[in-house]
Design an enzyme around this catalytic site. Sequence first.
Site, PDB file in Angstrom:
ATOM      1  N   THR A   1      38.106 -47.850 -44.934  1.00 30.64           N
ATOM      2  CA  THR A   1      36.967 -47.069 -44.442  1.00 30.64           C
ATOM      3  C   THR A   1      37.382 -45.689 -43.939  1.00 30.64           C
ATOM      4  O   THR A   1      36.739 -44.692 -44.244  1.00 30.64           O
ATOM      5  CB  THR A   1      36.248 -47.846 -43.318  1.00 30.64           C
ATOM      6  OG1 THR A   1      35.854 -49.124 -43.836  1.00 30.64           O
ATOM      7  CG2 THR A   1      35.023 -47.109 -42.836  1.00 30.64           C
TER       8      THR A   1
ATOM      9  N   HIS B   1      30.270 -45.567 -49.749  1.00 35.83           N
ATOM     10  CA  HIS B   1      29.975 -46.784 -48.985  1.00 35.83           C
ATOM     11  C   HIS B   1      30.076 -47.992 -49.895  1.00 35.83           C
ATOM     12  O   HIS B   1      29.783 -47.916 -51.091  1.00 35.83           O
ATOM     13  CB  HIS B   1      28.558 -46.708 -48.396  1.00 35.83           C
ATOM     14  CG  HIS B   1      28.126 -47.979 -47.744  1.00 35.83           C
ATOM     15  ND1 HIS B   1      28.651 -48.412 -46.544  1.00 35.83           N
ATOM     16  CD2 HIS B   1      27.240 -48.926 -48.140  1.00 35.83           C
ATOM     17  CE1 HIS B   1      28.092 -49.573 -46.223  1.00 35.83           C
ATOM     18  NE2 HIS B   1      27.232 -49.898 -47.172  1.00 35.83           N
TER      19      HIS B   1
END
Length: 132
Positions: free
Chosen positions: A27, A54
């Site tokens: 991330t 994402h």
Amino acid sequence: MASGPIVAMVLSKENAIVEWRALIGPTNSLKAREEKPESIRARFGTDGQANAVHGSANPADARREVNFWFPNMIVDPVPTVEESNTYVTTYITPLLSKGLLELCKLKPENPIAWLGTWLLENNPNQPAATLK
């Protein structure tokens, strides 16, 4: 979640979430550059928060996010290879094998049309009664 234009998409395949997350990398883009330098986040993310892409973390999140972006989309689970093979072996192979054996014996001029007609005529799920 977005600081500019976005492209929303749905990926569907066995292990889609795990494989997509492996492709996009950690991330945090800074961590991605260290651990997975070829990942999407390492290449296009700018820092710990602006990570360029994402990916849903799990099936529940994926379902919620797909329903958010594509409210009219039908979200059905993709059967596993084993489930597909079991279904075909149980419901398709026995009847289809009989039809193909008959087809090979007769060698009709139009084998596809012949097999289609044979399957309709020999369908074990035909209604027991018909209206006339």
